[in-house]
Design a protein around this motif. Structure first.
Motif, PDB file in Angstrom:
ATOM      1  N   HIS A 100     -47.695 -31.679  34.385  1.00  0.00           N
ATOM      2  CA  HIS A 100     -48.546 -32.862  34.582  1.00  0.00           C
ATOM      3  C   HIS A 100     -47.879 -34.123  34.059  1.00  0.00           C
ATOM      4  O   HIS A 100     -47.023 -34.067  33.170  1.00  0.00           O
ATOM      5  N   THR A 101     -48.295 -35.280  34.601  1.00  0.00           N
ATOM      6  CA  THR A 101     -47.814 -36.589  34.154  1.00  0.00           C
ATOM      7  C   THR A 101     -49.007 -37.541  34.067  1.00  0.00           C
ATOM      8  O   THR A 101     -50.164 -37.116  34.117  1.00  0.00           O
ATOM      9  N   THR A 350     -45.672 -15.471  37.045  1.00  0.00           N
ATOM     10  CA  THR A 350     -44.827 -16.597  36.682  1.00  0.00           C
ATOM     11  C   THR A 350     -45.110 -16.979  35.229  1.00  0.00           C
ATOM     12  O   THR A 350     -46.043 -16.481  34.609  1.00  0.00           O
ATOM     13  N   SER A 351     -44.288 -17.883  34.692  1.00  0.00           N
ATOM     14  CA  SER A 351     -44.480 -18.393  33.337  1.00  0.00           C
ATOM     15  C   SER A 351     -44.191 -19.886  33.357  1.00  0.00           C
ATOM     16  O   SER A 351     -43.134 -20.297  33.844  1.00  0.00           O
ATOM     17  N   ASN A 352     -45.102 -20.684  32.821  1.00  0.00           N
ATOM     18  CA  ASN A 352     -44.998 -22.130  32.985  1.00  0.00           C
ATOM     19  C   ASN A 352     -45.439 -22.887  31.742  1.00  0.00           C
ATOM     20  O   ASN A 352     -46.110 -22.344  30.865  1.00  0.00           O
ATOM     21  N   SER A 353     -45.091 -24.171  31.686  1.00  0.00           N
ATOM     22  CA  SER A 353     -45.399 -24.982  30.510  1.00  0.00           C
ATOM     23  C   SER A 353     -46.802 -25.566  30.536  1.00  0.00           C
ATOM     24  O   SER A 353     -47.388 -25.802  29.480  1.00  0.00           O
ATOM     25  N   ASP A 354     -47.345 -25.849  31.735  1.00  0.00           N
ATOM     26  CA  ASP A 354     -48.606 -26.585  31.863  1.00  0.00           C
ATOM     27  C   ASP A 354     -48.539 -27.842  31.013  1.00  0.00           C
ATOM     28  O   ASP A 354     -49.496 -28.208  30.325  1.00  0.00           O
ATOM     29  N   ASN A 355     -47.404 -28.522  31.057  1.00  0.00           N
ATOM     30  CA  ASN A 355     -47.154 -29.607  30.113  1.00  0.00           C
ATOM     31  C   ASN A 355     -48.090 -30.781  30.320  1.00  0.00           C
ATOM     32  O   ASN A 355     -48.135 -31.377  31.394  1.00  0.00           O
ATOM     33  N   HIS A 356     -48.834 -31.107  29.271  1.00  0.00           N
ATOM     34  CA  HIS A 356     -49.655 -32.310  29.182  1.00  0.00           C
ATOM     35  C   HIS A 356     -49.223 -33.160  27.992  1.00  0.00           C
ATOM     36  O   HIS A 356     -49.002 -34.356  28.107  1.00  0.00           O
ATOM     37  N   ARG A 357     -49.143 -32.474  26.804  1.00  0.00           N
ATOM     38  CA  ARG A 357     -48.896 -33.147  25.528  1.00  0.00           C
ATOM     39  C   ARG A 357     -48.036 -32.234  24.659  1.00  0.00           C
ATOM     40  O   ARG A 357     -48.499 -31.178  24.238  1.00  0.00           O
ATOM     41  N   THR A 358     -46.810 -32.630  24.408  1.00  0.00           N
ATOM     42  CA  THR A 358     -45.838 -31.756  23.763  1.00  0.00           C
ATOM     43  C   THR A 358     -46.025 -31.728  22.251  1.00  0.00           C
ATOM     44  O   THR A 358     -46.259 -32.760  21.617  1.00  0.00           O
ATOM     45  N   MET A 359     -45.861 -30.540  21.686  1.00  0.00           N
ATOM     46  CA  MET A 359     -45.972 -30.319  20.249  1.00  0.00           C
ATOM     47  C   MET A 359     -45.061 -31.268  19.466  1.00  0.00           C
ATOM     48  O   MET A 359     -43.874 -31.386  19.763  1.00  0.00           O
ATOM     49  N   PHE A 360     -45.624 -31.938  18.475  1.00  0.00           N
ATOM     50  CA  PHE A 360     -44.919 -32.846  17.578  1.00  0.00           C
ATOM     51  C   PHE A 360     -44.284 -34.033  18.303  1.00  0.00           C
ATOM     52  O   PHE A 360     -43.413 -34.700  17.755  1.00  0.00           O
TER      53      PHE A 360
END
Length: 595
Positions: A100-101, A350-360
């Motif tokens: 996501h962005t 599958t394996s994915n990040s579902d990236n919204h807000r990255t740790m630290f």
């Protein structure tokens, strides 16, 4: 002022150039996978200085082979039949189909920032799956995102950048809709979300306030058929669907999963075997978060839920937690995934990040113009670097979770074809540099069959499984060189379509062989003789770093040492890393032919 730059934490290792992409490493020092990867990228015209400078850890980064310990399970390179296998034909590219962005209402990264991170962390392909939203569809968000994607494709020719959508599935959870580039890729997504998205069309409400109505379930099936029709008539080059985080809320019933694939098996391919948000229960992050907002209960993948009135009632309590970072449906030997495979379905994980807000990460949300919001603009303002850690539970795309897809050429439709064929394996924490798997009949002359394939075999004839492992050859993004401790061979009988559309168990599936590979490095090949059977079956693989195991839910005879849950608030993902492969099917027949 908003910026697209990102400064990594001081303790985060910089990505290293894989050997196959390092011009100082001569080809005779590469293993077969490294040679294949170098050739694939070279044929695509992408092996120039710019490519080399942008490359990070890849899917099949070649490791200089080391001598493997001899055992009954290990063979050395030779020209004996069956050992060459499919690597010369397929090269595995690493990707993430769930990112996501600022074009999603709940994410925060600029598009260029996200694409740069994906490139730096070694992705070959990435799918941007913005949440369906009126602002996204009608306020020009999808069109402006597409303009950025076109620019990013030119600036990052080494990375295949797809535009997609995270679909709110009627009566269910979410799914990735992935579209091949073409003249109608944006229009297809816009039409789809306005017509079939549960959030936009209130399919999640239902006639009596119940999202699990039969009408809403039928709408999801109609949507998949609609996508198939658009593909067949040539409106788009290609489109496919994969369910996201299937067990997170317990609202995706087994009969819905089956109905989605039955609607069009060429469109609906499987589900996320491991969700994103893998950093959600990292103890360091939990401690920091509790200092900001007080105590909480956190699990990897944000799988910290309990059954609700909308949950399917026959799921066990453990299904609401991940096991070794993987969804219960995938992690349970003899469970939901195996129940689908036992029907003979090619069902991918599958394996994915579902990236919204990255740790630290230190970026905070930007500020909307006065009187404006997401639905007005179709996107969020670019984030601002505060220098202070912000809320987040994800990893960057490619930083922890990877989906590897076997391709013959470097291209968009080639990745989609590899997904559709089931040539897929996944890992966490850069556990492996490479994996190749193939199956041949005993004493046979047939072509080797790899992941997702089907081997025809006469009854009571054995088969030989070859597993070529390339171990990790450099530190992962946690600063540790991962070590593979074991490879598990899992087999199950194919019994045909279940009479119960809600069945979620496969009683004949079990771990049939556990191979200790601790201490082996470089590239080695395991040889496993599969026993003769008179019924169709499938075989799949699993392995880990060996740090955390326990008896599976169906007992030690089914799974003596499988992935387990971690305690609340204590789920360091780097200390519990696994790989899984898609299956190979063996179509046993009662008649004989030359195989």
């Amino acid at each position: 002022m908003a910026t697209e730059d990102h400064i990594h934490r001081p303790d985060q290792p910089a990505p290293q150039l894989p050997e196959w992409a390092d011009p100082e490493v001569t080809e005779d020092r590469l293993d077969a996978q490294g040679v294949s990867r170098r050739g694939l990228i070279g044929r695509a015209g992408l092996f120039g200085a710019g490519f080399l400078g942008a490359t990070a850890l890849g899917s099949v980064a070649g490791a200089t082979p080391a001598a493997a310990a001899e055992s009954d399970d290990t063979i050395q390179a030779s020209s004996r039949p069956g050992q060459d296998g499919p690597p010369a034909k397929f090269v595995y590219l690493v990707g993430d189909h769930h990112v996501h962005t600022v074009y999603s209402h709940d994410a925060k990264y600029g598009f260029a920032q996200s694409a740069a991170q994906g490139r730096q962390f070694g992705l070959d392909w990435i799918v941007y799956t913005e949440h369906a939203n009126f602002g996204h569809a009608n306020a020009g968000g999808a069109e402006r995102e597409h303009a950025e994607i076109l620019k990013a494709r030119q600036e990052n020719p080494r990375v295949l950048i797809f535009q997609g959508l995270e679909w709110y599935v009627p009566a269910a959870e979410h799914a990735t809709v992935m579209v091949a580039p073409g003249r109608n890729e944006v229009e297809l997504l816009r039409q789809f979300e306005l017509t079939f998205d549960a959030k936009l069309n209130h399919f999640d409400v239902g006639a009596v306030g119940d999202p699990k109505t039969a009408a809403n379930e039928a709408k999801a099936v109609e949507a998949i058929r609609w996508l198939g029709q658009r593909r067949r008539e040539g409106f788009v080059e290609d489109v496919l669907v994969l369910a996201n985080h299937p067990s997170r809320l317990g609202i995706v019933s087994p009969h819905e999963l089956r109905a989605w694939q039955d609607a069009d098996p060429s469109i609906f391919l499987g589900f996320e075997g491991a969700p994103g948000s893998q950093a959600n229960a990292d103890p360091a992050w939990v401690k920091y978060r509790e200092g900001q907002s007080g105590p909480g209960t956190f699990q990897r993948g944000e799988y910290q839920n309990a059954p609700s009135p909308q949950s399917w009632p026959r799921y066990p309590a453990e299904s609401y937690r991940v096991h070794g970072g993987f969804d219960w449906m995938t992690a349970t030997v003899g469970g939901m995934w195996d129940a689908l495979l036992a029907e003979g379905r090619m069902w991918s994980v599958t394996s994915n990040s579902d990236n919204h807000r990255t740790m630290f990460d230190t970026y905070a949300d930007g500020t909307y113009p006065a009187g404006k919001g997401f639905d007005d603009l179709g996107s969020k303002p670019l984030p601002v670097d505060t220098g202070v850690p912000q809320p987040g539970s994800d990893f960057w795309p490619g930083q922890f979770s990877r989906t590897h897809v076997g391709v013959e050429r470097f291209g968009y439709r080639d990745v989609m074809a590899g997904l559709r064929a089931g040539r897929v394996w996944v890992d966490h924490g850069q556990l492996l540099d490479g994996l190749d798997v193939w199956l041949v009949p005993e004493h046979g002359r047939a072509e080797p069959v790899t992941l997702g394939g089907r081997l025809p075999l006469s009854a009571n004839r054995g088969a030989t499984l070859y597993i070529r492992v390339t171990t990790a050859s450099r530190p992962n993004y946690h600063g540790v060189v991962p070590t593979l401790a074991h490879v598990d061979v899992i087999t199950g009988t194919v019994t045909g379509k279940s009479r119960d559309a809600d069945a979620w168990q496969a009683p004949d599936t079990r771990v049939t062989k556990r191979i200790d590979v601790a201490g082996r490095t470089g590239t080695y090949t395991l040889k496993v003789e599969l026993p003769r059977r008179n019924k169709p079956y499938y075989v799949r693989l699993r392995g880990s770093d060996g740090n955390r195991h326990g008896v599976g839910p169906f007992g030690p005879k089914v799974d003596p040492a499988g992935p387990i849950q971690h305690p609340n608030n204590d789920g360091d993902p780097w200390r519990d890393i696994w790989f899984y492969s898609n299956p190979i099917f063996v179509d046993v027949k009662n008649n004989r032919w030359d195989d």
